[in-house]
Design a protein around this motif. Structure first.
Motif, mmCIF file in Angstrom:
data_model
loop_
_atom_site.group_PDB
_atom_site.id
_atom_site.type_symbol
_atom_site.label_atom_id
_atom_site.label_comp_id
_atom_site.label_asym_id
_atom_site.label_seq_id
_atom_site.Cartn_x
_atom_site.Cartn_y
_atom_site.Cartn_z
ATOM 1 N N ARG A 480 5.838 -2.099 0.514
ATOM 2 C CA ARG A 480 5.456 -2.745 1.782
ATOM 3 C C ARG A 480 5.201 -1.737 2.897
ATOM 4 O O ARG A 480 4.566 -2.062 3.902
ATOM 5 C CB ARG A 480 6.548 -3.732 2.211
ATOM 6 N N GLU A 481 5.686 -0.505 2.723
ATOM 7 C CA GLU A 481 5.516 0.515 3.758
ATOM 8 C C GLU A 481 4.342 1.449 3.465
ATOM 9 O O GLU A 481 4.038 2.319 4.280
ATOM 10 C CB GLU A 481 6.812 1.325 3.887
ATOM 11 N N MET A 482 3.723 1.295 2.312
ATOM 12 C CA MET A 482 2.591 2.159 1.968
ATOM 13 C C MET A 482 1.321 1.669 2.646
ATOM 14 O O MET A 482 1.085 0.470 2.766
ATOM 15 C CB MET A 482 2.356 2.156 0.451
ATOM 16 N N ILE A 483 0.494 2.613 3.045
ATOM 17 C CA ILE A 483 -0.841 2.288 3.560
ATOM 18 C C ILE A 483 -1.828 3.098 2.726
ATOM 19 O O ILE A 483 -2.019 4.298 2.951
ATOM 20 C CB ILE A 483 -0.976 2.628 5.058
ATOM 21 N N THR A 484 -2.395 2.449 1.747
ATOM 22 C CA THR A 484 -3.315 3.147 0.844
ATOM 23 C C THR A 484 -4.721 2.555 0.864
ATOM 24 O O THR A 484 -5.612 3.094 0.222
ATOM 25 C CB THR A 484 -2.790 3.108 -0.602
ATOM 26 N N GLU A 485 -4.917 1.466 1.598
ATOM 27 C CA GLU A 485 -6.241 0.846 1.661
ATOM 28 C C GLU A 485 -6.532 0.370 3.073
ATOM 29 O O GLU A 485 -5.632 -0.045 3.800
ATOM 30 C CB GLU A 485 -6.339 -0.338 0.682
ATOM 31 N N ILE A 486 -7.812 0.439 3.431
ATOM 32 C CA ILE A 486 -8.303 -0.081 4.709
ATOM 33 C C ILE A 486 -9.372 -1.118 4.396
ATOM 34 O O ILE A 486 -10.296 -0.859 3.600
ATOM 35 C CB ILE A 486 -8.900 1.042 5.579
ATOM 36 N N GLY A 487 -9.258 -2.282 5.006
ATOM 37 C CA GLY A 487 -10.223 -3.337 4.743
ATOM 38 C C GLY A 487 -11.577 -3.077 5.385
ATOM 39 O O GLY A 487 -11.682 -2.340 6.378
#
Length: 586
Positions: A480-487
């Motif tokens: 839940r804390e990962m940011i691996t994609e941008i919409g």
């Protein structure tokens, strides 16, 4: 086939069990252990789908009950009607199967099920399994233009038999299709399209035509037919006309040669393994399969000791950083990446690593290469090893550290093959820095190939996402804390802010040109590292320059869309309509 429909899911599951143990479906087993033979509804489903599978392989109803001693038995008589109905289509097969299930006594029903089970299991084994048959069935129907014809199923089954090297059985079906069913031209047209879906024009260059003693045999016609299918409608018509003019014996040989071209590609170990892996992890697209594999790997990673999990995650990320550095042509980052992998075990407090230091990172780079090869194949592009090796050798010469260039080049020359017979590909090639560089250069060259990724920046974005994910996994960061994609929406919104709404791009990704895809990917790369709310003016300027460079390369310049004129105070008066009798011309 009926078995592809959702309401026959149980019949499909039971059909898959046929190849596991056919004895489970013997007459004795059905009468003693099975409840299926005593349930008319479930029996009807099996009778319908197993008859269709048998008809797909046989193409005709006569052989199905020809060897039964008691031809007057009720189950044989109704079974023959069922086979004839299966030749007419799904609706007829389903209706007749229902009648067989209700009119036959349980013993006769079990006898018919056992008889069809024996045939269906044998035919599925020759075809390589139910999934192989249904996969070809779907592809054939796409090109055949005949949704409910048994010849289509027989042609699909024949390709599967050739793939499994059951050439004699396939040859028998071809003779039936040509001489009895009269479908030679239909199969030729369909197989040319199927071949086009798996064979690129480059791949055709590596396929030699069958030698033939006959002076009248049109040598090379199958290859020309596939080339025509890649070309124009007039070329296709010429190839079809030339085939139709041949004798039936030559048509059988031509179809056999064309079928073997398709089977040769399908039989490649990498192709077969990829198809079976996809089915093992789910019936969705390949991306869904890869996600399932990643999820299972992540579950294992979470159970590992922190030190082991960290090393795996770091090495996965560093292997991709090496590929990214080669794509960017950044010598310094590439050298620093190689140095970091080599010195990782020397950090204070780390225990000695029992395997060669570069082994895991090299294997990750090699996996990337194999994955990119597969992506190219799924886009219909055959990329020869020699071309990839030449491209990778050039990258090594330009960007790799000087002390590793020669060893990496030797590995790539061995991969290239050809007349370099004195060079062998060492089993331990990935144990040192040269192996890592060779595999990373191969991946980098493939990543920017247009048949692998649609755009260069998309390739970079994918690598950056994988790097961030691997580094987060190394530290066991919660999902839940990962940011691996941008919409897409987030990227387009930020782009509108950057250009003040003067650079509109299609909202639908499928409608974007390559340069538009590149621009969106560049923005996503930035947002992965820096949220829009904290982007500095300097960063905005750098991003603006990157987007402008893409626009210049595409032959365009950023233009603000002119604002619509202000018509808020304009009142439009509708002219009074004249009576019909006063209108001009009345």
């Amino acid at each position: 086939m009926l078995i592809q429909q959702p309401r026959h899911a149980e019949a499909r599951r039971l059909t898959e069990s046929l190849t596991d143990d056919p004895n489970l479906w013997s007459l004795h087993a059905l009468l003693t252990d099975h409840s299926v033979a005593r349930d008319t509804e479930r029996s009807a489903a099996l009778l319908a789908v197993w008859t269709q599978i048998s008809m797909a392989a046989l193409g005709a109803s006569a052989p199905l009950f020809a060897e039964v001693p008691d031809q007057d038995a009720p189950w044989v008589q109704l079974g023959k009607q069922l086979a004839e109905a299966a030749l007419l289509g799904d609706a007829d097969a389903e209706a007749t199967a229902g009648r067989c299930a209700t009119e036959l006594a349980p013993e006769d029903r079990a006898a018919l099920i056992a008889h069809l089970a024996a045939f269906a299991s044998g035919f599925l084994e020759l075809a390589g399994g139910l999934e192989e048959l249904l996969e070809q069935e779907r592809e054939h129907r796409q090109y055949a233009g005949d949704d409910d014809a048994v010849w289509v199923s027989t042609a699909a089954w024949t390709i599967c038999a050739l793939t499994e090297l059951h050439q004699e059985a396939a040859d028998t079906r071809l003779k039936h299709l040509v001489k009895k069913a009269g479908r030679a031209v239909d199969v030729w047209r369909t197989w040319a399209q199927v071949a086009t879906s798996v064979l690129s024009p480059r791949a055709l260059e590596h396929m030699e035509p069958f030698p033939h003693d006959s002076a009248t045999y049109p040598v090379g016609l199958p290859r020309r037919a596939v080339e025509a299918a890649h070309g124009t409608t007039s070329q296709v018509r010429r190839a079809q006309k030339e085939f139709a003019a041949q004798s039936q014996d030559d048509q059988i040989m031509l179809l056999f040669e064309l079928g073997m071209m398709i089977a040769a590609i399908r039989a490649q170990p990498s192709r077969k393994a990829a198809r079976r892996t996809e089915r093992a992890v789910g019936r969705g697209p390949r991306d869904a399969g890869q996600q399932a594999l990643r999820d299972s790997f992540d579950d294992i990673l979470k159970e590992m000791p922190d030190e082991a999990a960290e090393r795996i995650g770091r090495m996965r990320a560093l292997a991709r950083r090496a590929v990214l550095a080669l794509i960017d042509g950044d010598r310094d980052i590439l050298a620093a990446t190689v140095e970091r992998i080599g010195s990782y075990e020397d950090d204070p407090g780390r225990r000695p690593y029992p395997l060669p230091r570069f082994k895991f990172a090299s294997s990750e780079a090699l996996k990337l290469s194999n994955g990119y090869f597969y992506q190219a194949e799924t886009h219909g592009s055959f990329i020869p090893n020699a071309a990839v090796a030449d491209g990778a050798i050039d990258l090594i010469a330009r960007y790799a550290p000087a002390e590793h260039q020669q060893a990496a080049r030797e590995l790539l020359v061995a991969m290239k093959g050809g007349d370099q017979s004195d060079v062998e590909f060492r089993p331990a090639a990935g144990d040192d820095a040269a192996g890592l560089l060779a595999f990373a250069a191969t991946s980098a060259w493939l990543a920017v190939h247009p048949k692998v990724f649609r755009s260069r920046e998309t390739a970079r974005l994918t690598l950056i996402q994988e790097i961030r994910e691997s580094e987060a996994k190394a530290l066991k960061v919660p999902d839940r804390e990962m940011i691996t994609e941008i919409g897409d929406q987030e990227a387009l919104t930020f782009l509108e802010q950057l250009y003040g709404g003067g650079l509109p791009l299609p909202r639908d990704a499928a409608e974007r040109a390559v340069w538009e895809t590149d621009i969106v990917a560049v923005v996503k790369q930035h947002l992965l590292e820096t949220p829009a709310t904290v982007t500095t003016p300097e960063q905005r300027k750098d991003l603006h320059e990157r987007v402008d460079s893409i626009l210049r390369a595409a032959g365009g310049t950023p233009r603000r869309t002119a604002a619509p004129p202000d018509r808020s105070d304009v009142v439009r008066k509708q002219p009074k309509r004249q009576p019909k009798r006063k209108r001009k011309g009345k």
